[in-house]
Design a protein around this motif. Structure first.
Motif, PDB file in Angstrom:
ATOM      1  N   LEU A   1       0.834  -1.197   0.000  1.00 61.88           N
ATOM      2  CA  LEU A   1       0.000   0.000   0.000  1.00 61.88           C
ATOM      3  C   LEU A   1       0.871   1.250   0.000  1.00 61.88           C
ATOM      4  O   LEU A   1       1.995   1.237   0.503  1.00 61.88           O
ATOM      5  CB  LEU A   1      -0.907   0.026   1.239  1.00 61.88           C
TER       6      LEU A   1
ATOM      7  N   ASN B   1       0.193   5.011   1.390  1.00 58.95           N
ATOM      8  CA  ASN B   1      -0.765   5.817   2.155  1.00 58.95           C
ATOM      9  C   ASN B   1      -2.105   5.107   2.321  1.00 58.95           C
ATOM     10  O   ASN B   1      -3.170   5.711   2.218  1.00 58.95           O
ATOM     11  CB  ASN B   1      -0.968   7.182   1.499  1.00 58.95           C
TER      12      ASN B   1
ATOM     13  N   ARG C   1      -3.547   2.961   0.447  1.00 53.97           N
ATOM     14  CA  ARG C   1      -4.258   2.604  -0.784  1.00 53.97           C
ATOM     15  C   ARG C   1      -3.409   1.642  -1.606  1.00 53.97           C
ATOM     16  O   ARG C   1      -2.190   1.720  -1.614  1.00 53.97           O
ATOM     17  CB  ARG C   1      -4.533   3.860  -1.628  1.00 53.97           C
ATOM     18  N   ARG C   2      -4.090   0.758  -2.317  1.00 52.72           N
ATOM     19  CA  ARG C   2      -3.368  -0.140  -3.220  1.00 52.72           C
ATOM     20  C   ARG C   2      -2.586   0.671  -4.253  1.00 52.72           C
ATOM     21  O   ARG C   2      -3.024   1.714  -4.696  1.00 52.72           O
ATOM     22  CB  ARG C   2      -4.353  -1.070  -3.941  1.00 52.72           C
ATOM     23  N   THR C   3      -1.436   0.142  -4.610  1.00 56.82           N
ATOM     24  CA  THR C   3      -0.630   0.816  -5.613  1.00 56.82           C
ATOM     25  C   THR C   3      -0.510  -0.050  -6.859  1.00 56.82           C
ATOM     26  O   THR C   3      -0.965  -1.199  -6.886  1.00 56.82           O
ATOM     27  CB  THR C   3       0.764   1.170  -5.061  1.00 56.82           C
TER      28      THR C   3
ATOM     29  N   TYR D   1      -8.523  -7.211   3.149  1.00 56.29           N
ATOM     30  CA  TYR D   1      -8.026  -6.751   1.849  1.00 56.29           C
ATOM     31  C   TYR D   1      -8.234  -7.745   0.717  1.00 56.29           C
ATOM     32  O   TYR D   1      -8.137  -7.378  -0.447  1.00 56.29           O
ATOM     33  CB  TYR D   1      -6.531  -6.434   1.941  1.00 56.29           C
TER      34      TYR D   1
ATOM     35  N   ASN E   1       2.741  -1.082   4.296  1.00 52.10           N
ATOM     36  CA  ASN E   1       2.138   0.217   3.994  1.00 52.10           C
ATOM     37  C   ASN E   1       3.216   1.298   4.045  1.00 52.10           C
ATOM     38  O   ASN E   1       3.784   1.565   5.110  1.00 52.10           O
ATOM     39  CB  ASN E   1       1.032   0.515   5.006  1.00 52.10           C
TER      40      ASN E   1
ATOM     41  N   SER F   1      -4.107   9.320  -7.045  1.00 49.04           N
ATOM     42  CA  SER F   1      -5.078   8.887  -6.045  1.00 49.04           C
ATOM     43  C   SER F   1      -5.648  10.120  -5.363  1.00 49.04           C
ATOM     44  O   SER F   1      -4.924  11.068  -5.071  1.00 49.04           O
ATOM     45  CB  SER F   1      -4.407   7.971  -5.017  1.00 49.04           C
TER      46      SER F   1
ATOM     47  N   SER G   1      -8.884  11.362  -2.399  1.00 52.84           N
ATOM     48  CA  SER G   1      -9.913  10.940  -1.454  1.00 52.84           C
ATOM     49  C   SER G   1     -10.539  12.155  -0.791  1.00 52.84           C
ATOM     50  O   SER G   1      -9.892  13.195  -0.608  1.00 52.84           O
ATOM     51  CB  SER G   1      -9.330  10.006  -0.389  1.00 52.84           C
TER      52      SER G   1
ATOM     53  N   ASP H   1     -15.383   7.910   3.949  1.00 51.49           N
ATOM     54  CA  ASP H   1     -14.195   8.111   3.115  1.00 51.49           C
ATOM     55  C   ASP H   1     -14.512   7.596   1.723  1.00 51.49           C
ATOM     56  O   ASP H   1     -14.942   6.455   1.555  1.00 51.49           O
ATOM     57  CB  ASP H   1     -13.010   7.334   3.710  1.00 51.49           C
TER      58      ASP H   1
END
Length: 423
Positions: free
Chosen positions: A113, A115, A117-119, A154, A164, A409, A411, A422
Motif C-alpha cells: 500500500l 498511504n 491505498r493499493r498501488t 483486503y 504500507n 489517487s 480521497s 471516506d
C-alpha cells in the motif's frame, strides 16, 4: 487544529473489546488516520495482529536505506527481487524490479500500500507484484508492516501480510540528500533526492524527487560467480557449443545422437538432457551480476481541510526504471536461427565439411556408419557459444528494458453524526 490519529490492527477479540468500550489505544497527536491491517481502532504493536512501525528517525539511523535494503532487513521477509534479477526465473519480464515477500509466501500474497491505498502492479511483471523500486523513497516518512494475514480485510493478495508505505506528514522546508557507494569492480552506486514541504493553516503540500543509479557489475569481476557445473548448475544451458549431432543419410539417421568429443575441452559439461547426450554451456561469463540501472521518482501530495470534518487528499506519482544494457548469452536459440527461433534440427552440415568428418571419427563411430553418413543434424545447439559473438562488444546479445508507472489517487473524507466516511 490537529486531530487524533490512531494506528490500526485487529481481530475478532479486538472487535468485541471495542464494542465493549474497553479497547486499549495509544494516541499520538497527528493529523489523520491511516489504516494498516484492520478497520478497528487499536495500537499497531500490542494488538492481536501486530504491526511493525519503522519511522523516519529509525530510517535515518539506518542511513536512509534503499527500499530493497529496508525490506531485506525485516526478519519476517523471505527471498526478494531487487539485487540481481538476471538469473531468477521469477524475474523474467521484470528485470530491475523489487518485490516484498513476507513469510516466504511470495509477492503475490503480500499486499503493498501507499498511504493506505493499493498501488500499481509492476509493468510487465510476470508475478503481478508491486515494484517497490518505483516507490517515492525520498517522500517516505515511515513504513508499517503487518506481519500476519489480512485477507478478511483486503482479499487474497494480503494472505502473507501488508506493507504500507506512508509519506511524510506536516513536513516543512527543504531536505536534499545524496550518497555514493563504492563497489569494487564497477563504477559504484549513487543516488540523490530532494523533498520540499509547506504547511498552511488549513492544508499542506509535499513535493519530492529521487534518482538512483546502479552501475554494471560483470560476472567476470567475481571469482565465485562462475562455478563448475557440479558445484552450481544454474548458470548452464543444455543448448551449447559444440553441439550434439545426429548422423544421417539424407533424412534417415545412421546412428543415435552423439555428443561432440571436445565438449569438456572448451569449457562445457558432458551430460544428458533426458536420455540425449548434451554439452552443457555456461553463459555466466557473458552476463552481468548487476545491470546498469537508472531509476527516477517524482511524487506530489496535497491536503486541504475545508472544515473540521471534511478533508481532501490528492497525490500523484510518476516513476521510471531504465535498463539500457541487459546482457544475454550469445545466439540464444529461442530467439535466433536460420529458419526462425529454434534449437533442434535447424542447422545441418554436410560430411564434406572437414569438421563434420572429424566429429564423426572422434565420436568413435565405425567406418561403415561414417561411410553411410552424408550429413549431420546439429541439435541442442547455439551457433556462437563458447567463443562468443565477435560482432558484439560483450560477446553476447544486448537488450534493454524501460518501465513507467503513473499513479493518481484522491480521497474526500469526513464525519457526519459521529460516523466517519471516506470516498
Amino acid at each position: 487544529m490537529l486531530k487524533s490519529r490512531y494506528f490500526y490492527s485487529g481481530s475478532i477479540m479486538a472487535v468485541a473489546m471495542a464494542m465493549g468500550g474497553h479497547a486499549m489505544a495509544q494516541q499520538a497527536t497527528v493529523e489523520e488516520v491511516v489504516v494498516t491491517g484492520s478497520f478497528i481502532r487499536g495500537t499497531p504493536e500490542d494488538a492481536a495482529l501486530p504491526v511493525d512501525v519503522i519511522g523516519a528517525e529509525e530510517l535515518s539511523k539506518r542511513g536512509s536505506p534503499t527500499t530493497i535494503d529496508l525490506i531485506k532487513s525485516l526478519p519476517i521477509s523471505g527471498p526478494v527481487l531487487g539485487d540481481s534479477n538476471q538469473f531468477s526465473t521469477t524475474a523474467q519480464g521484470q528485470v530491475g524490479a523489487g518485490t516484498i515477500n513476507l513469510r516466504g509466501l511470495g509477492s503475490l500474497r503480500t499486499l503493498v500500500l501507499l498511504n493506505g491505498r493499493r498501488t500499481t502492479a509492476s509493468p510487465g511483471a510476470g508475478s503481478g507484484g508491486v515494484d517497490t523500486n518505483l516507490m517515492p523513497a525520498a517522500a517516505i516518512g515511515r513504513v508499517e508492516v503487518l506481519k500476519d494475514g489480512a485477507a478478511a480485510t483486503y482479499g487474497s493478495d494480503a494472505i502473507a501480510g501488508v506493507v504500507n508505505f506512508i509519506t511524510r506528514k506536516n513536513f516543512e522546508g527543504l531536505d536534499v540528500a545524496a550518497d555514493y557507494r563504492f563497489v569494487d569492480g564497477s563504477d559504484g552506486d549513487y543516488s540523490a533526492s530532494a523533498v520540499y514541504g509547506w504547511v498552511g493553516e488549513n492544508g499542506n503540500i509535499l513535493l519530492s524527487a529521487g534518482y538512483q543509479h546502479r552501475s554494471e557489475l560483470r560476472t567476470t569481476e567475481r571469482d565465485w560467480a562462475n562455478q563448475p557445473y557440479l558445484t552450481n548448475p544454474s548458470g548452464y544451458s543444455v543448448l551449447g557449443q559444440p553441439p550434439s549431432f545426429l548422423p544421417r543419410n539424407g533424412l534417415t539417421p545412421t546412428a543415435g545422437v552423439q555428443r561432440d568429443a571436445n565438449c569438456s575441452a572448451v569449457g562445457g559439461f558432458a551430460g544428458l538432457s533426458g536420455t540425449t547426450p548434451a554439452c552443457y554451456f555456461t553463459y555466466v561469463p557473458f552476463d552481468n551480476l548487476i545491470e546498469d540501472e537508472d531509476r527516477f521518482q517524482i511524487y506530489a501530495e496535497a491536503n486541504m481541510d475545508f472544515a473540521d470534518n471534511l478533508r481532501l487528499h490528492v497525490e500523484g506519482l510518476y516513476a521510471k526504471t531504465d535498463i539500457p544494457n541487459i546482457l544475454f548469452s550469445p545466439s540464444y536459440p529461442p530467439t535466433s536461427g536460420p529458419n526462425g527461433p529454434g534449437s533442434v534440427g535447424v542447422f545441418t552440415a554436410p560430411v564434406t565439411n572437414p569438421g563434420v568428418l572429424t566429429a564423426l571419427q572422434q565420436a568413435g563411430l565405425s567406418p561403415g556408419v561414417i561411410g553411410a553418413t552424408n550429413n549431420v543434424s546439429l541439435t541442442l545447439f547455439r551457433a556462437l557459444g563458447a567463443g562468443g559473438n565477435p560482432a558484439e562488444n560483450y560477446g553476447g546479445q544486448v537488450g534493454s528494458r524501460t518501465y513507467d508507472i503513473y499513479r493518481v489517487s484522491a480521497s474526500l473524507s469526513g464525519e457526519i453524526g459521529g460516523i466517519g466516511w471516506d470516498t
